[in-house]
Write an enzyme that holds these catalytic residues in place. Sequence first.
Site, PDB file in Angstrom:
ATOM      1  N   HIS A 124       0.873  -1.175   0.000  1.00  0.00           N
ATOM      2  CA  HIS A 124       0.000   0.000   0.000  1.00  0.00           C
ATOM      3  C   HIS A 124       0.919   1.237   0.000  1.00  0.00           C
ATOM      4  CE1 HIS A 124      -2.750   2.937   1.913  1.00  0.00           C
ATOM      5  NE2 HIS A 124      -3.748   2.144   1.577  1.00  0.00           N
ATOM      6  N   ASP A 201       2.987  -4.619   8.106  1.00  0.00           N
ATOM      7  CA  ASP A 201       1.809  -3.757   7.951  1.00  0.00           C
ATOM      8  C   ASP A 201       0.597  -4.669   8.097  1.00  0.00           C
ATOM      9  OD1 ASP A 201      -0.430  -2.535   6.933  1.00  0.00           O
ATOM     10  OD2 ASP A 201       0.502  -1.846   5.077  1.00  0.00           O
ATOM     11  N   GLN A 204      -4.714  -4.903   7.026  1.00  0.00           N
ATOM     12  CA  GLN A 204      -5.758  -5.782   6.487  1.00  0.00           C
ATOM     13  C   GLN A 204      -5.846  -7.097   7.246  1.00  0.00           C
ATOM     14  OE1 GLN A 204      -7.971  -4.994   4.258  1.00  0.00           O
ATOM     15  NE2 GLN A 204      -7.073  -3.006   3.817  1.00  0.00           N
ATOM     16  N   LYS A 227     -10.479  -0.613  10.649  1.00  0.00           N
ATOM     17  CA  LYS A 227     -10.682  -1.798   9.815  1.00  0.00           C
ATOM     18  C   LYS A 227     -11.031  -3.021  10.668  1.00  0.00           C
ATOM     19  CE  LYS A 227      -7.394  -0.472   6.153  1.00  0.00           C
ATOM     20  NZ  LYS A 227      -8.057   0.562   5.457  1.00  0.00           N
ATOM     21  N   CYS A 365      -4.936   2.657  -3.458  1.00  0.00           N
ATOM     22  CA  CYS A 365      -3.684   3.180  -2.885  1.00  0.00           C
ATOM     23  C   CYS A 365      -2.533   2.212  -3.124  1.00  0.00           C
ATOM     24  CB  CYS A 365      -3.819   3.480  -1.398  1.00  0.00           C
ATOM     25  SG  CYS A 365      -4.991   4.790  -1.084  1.00  0.00           S
TER      26      CYS A 365
END
Lengths: 407, 150
Positions: A124, A201, A204, A227, A365
Amino acid sequence: MTTFPIEKIRADFPILNEKIRNKPLIYLDNAATCQKPLVVIDSISNFYKHEYANVHRGVHTLSVKATDRYEGAREKLKTFINASSTKEIIFVKGTTEAINLVAQTFGKTNIKQGDEILITAMEHHSNIVPWQMLCKDTGAILKVAPINLQGELIFDEFEKLISDKTKLVSVVHMSNALGTINPVKKIIAAAKAKNIPVLLDGAQAIPHMSVDVQALDCDFYAFSGHKMYAPTGIGVLYGKQALLEAMPPYQGGGDMIRKVTFEETEYNALPYKFEAGTPSIADVVGLGTAIDYLTEIGMDNIANYEAELLDYATKKAKQIEGLRIIGEAKDKGAILSFVLDKVHPHDIGTMLDSLGIAIRAGHHCAMPVMDFFEVPATARASFAMYNTRQEIDVLMNGIEQLIEVFG
Amino acid sequence: MFDDLRDLYQEVIFDHNRNPRNFRVMEDADRQVEGFNPLCGDRLTLFLKMDGDQIVDASFQGSGCAISTASVSLMTEIVKGKTEEQAEALFKQFHEMTTGKEENIDLEAIGKLAVLAGVREYPARVKCATLAWHTLDAALKNEESSISTE
């Protein structure tokens, strides 16, 4: 499938009763942000009604209460990701700020001219741009490990890019544009063999699977509340205590200090060293409630249910002529990114919206991912635990109909 | 099934999307400007052949959604033969039609472009329709070789 309490879960989300363009809302944009259960909404509201004050400040009762709620949420997060201490849970605005924090503190201290930072081709923008900024400031070099046409990291190539100059590996746990779940254990083992710290990261991954930072042995793990059924404006940077101790502060201000004179300032201990200013207190409380909610349902149950949803959606999508799935990794989270031969993703988005279906159309993104697959954009249906097979049926029927209209 | 969208996706738009007019590279173009919408990835290159201040030919290349493709296709048809001043006036009319007050729209001046009036009701799609015209505006002003909607 039968054991998952889907009806009860759906009833927990008030927004699912909304009508969009006179049709029942089918919300499939969960990778962008997901909806909030009533318990989370109520906990924020009740906190403001009954317990709100600033934290770590006064001796008055409300401030003590608010501090208990705030630090209680930190405790819940520690347990949720299995950190070894609450000192390792830093509250930030979200994943983006977490990564920027590491770039600006760990990065500026440890990464010098000619050093390398290794990422992957599926990142991302928030795991690309902070490193580019750091490279510009320091003269370090950003290295990018390639992916294959299924959207999987080419691990051999990744391994070859680890060199004596590599000072940090920063990779996405689960890709937002492709759904790919990276082999993070293998990635971390390869980096550890050369004593290179690893940032994951987790924006998600965190709402879709159980994450154990100690089992992973990652050095940093970044994620956002919004999220994972919690409010916007709040997220977490997990970092190993020894690394965090050695890092300089990110921002200066109140709460991050122990003693201030005009001559010098002594910084506060972890985690407060990285939390300058009044934090987003009520959102932290909301995040704590979301953790309770997720824990009660069980992350493994969620992962199993969503895997079945993705499997069902993928099978149906493959039956549609002219539909190409972008991202077919073997290990994949509940994201279905696709393009149609004859219909642009933006038109798909508008057409489906008229049926009450919210999907994302765009580059997510992740412009380099779009370039790799030679598409300007994709349409993306991303699922959450409150989605159903019936909703997927409506989606697929809508796609078939709009192909006909554009034909 | 998509009855609600009839105002936005009129048959003329489908037609221009399927068979875009003036969709070609112009080798001897006097002006060439790239238009880009970073939000959706729409990208087009506009070519103009000028005779003094008159547009004698217009063509385009690129990829975009049905709205943006139809908009640039219709635009290349309508601006052929127009002077720079007339084309700029059309741009103003088009801009008014897609974003301004309804009572200010001059339907006669706008002509065939009226099929794109539906985007008014879809704020997320206005830029799809106006990308072509912003690109034309930059080409006429001869300012830049590429423009972006953001």
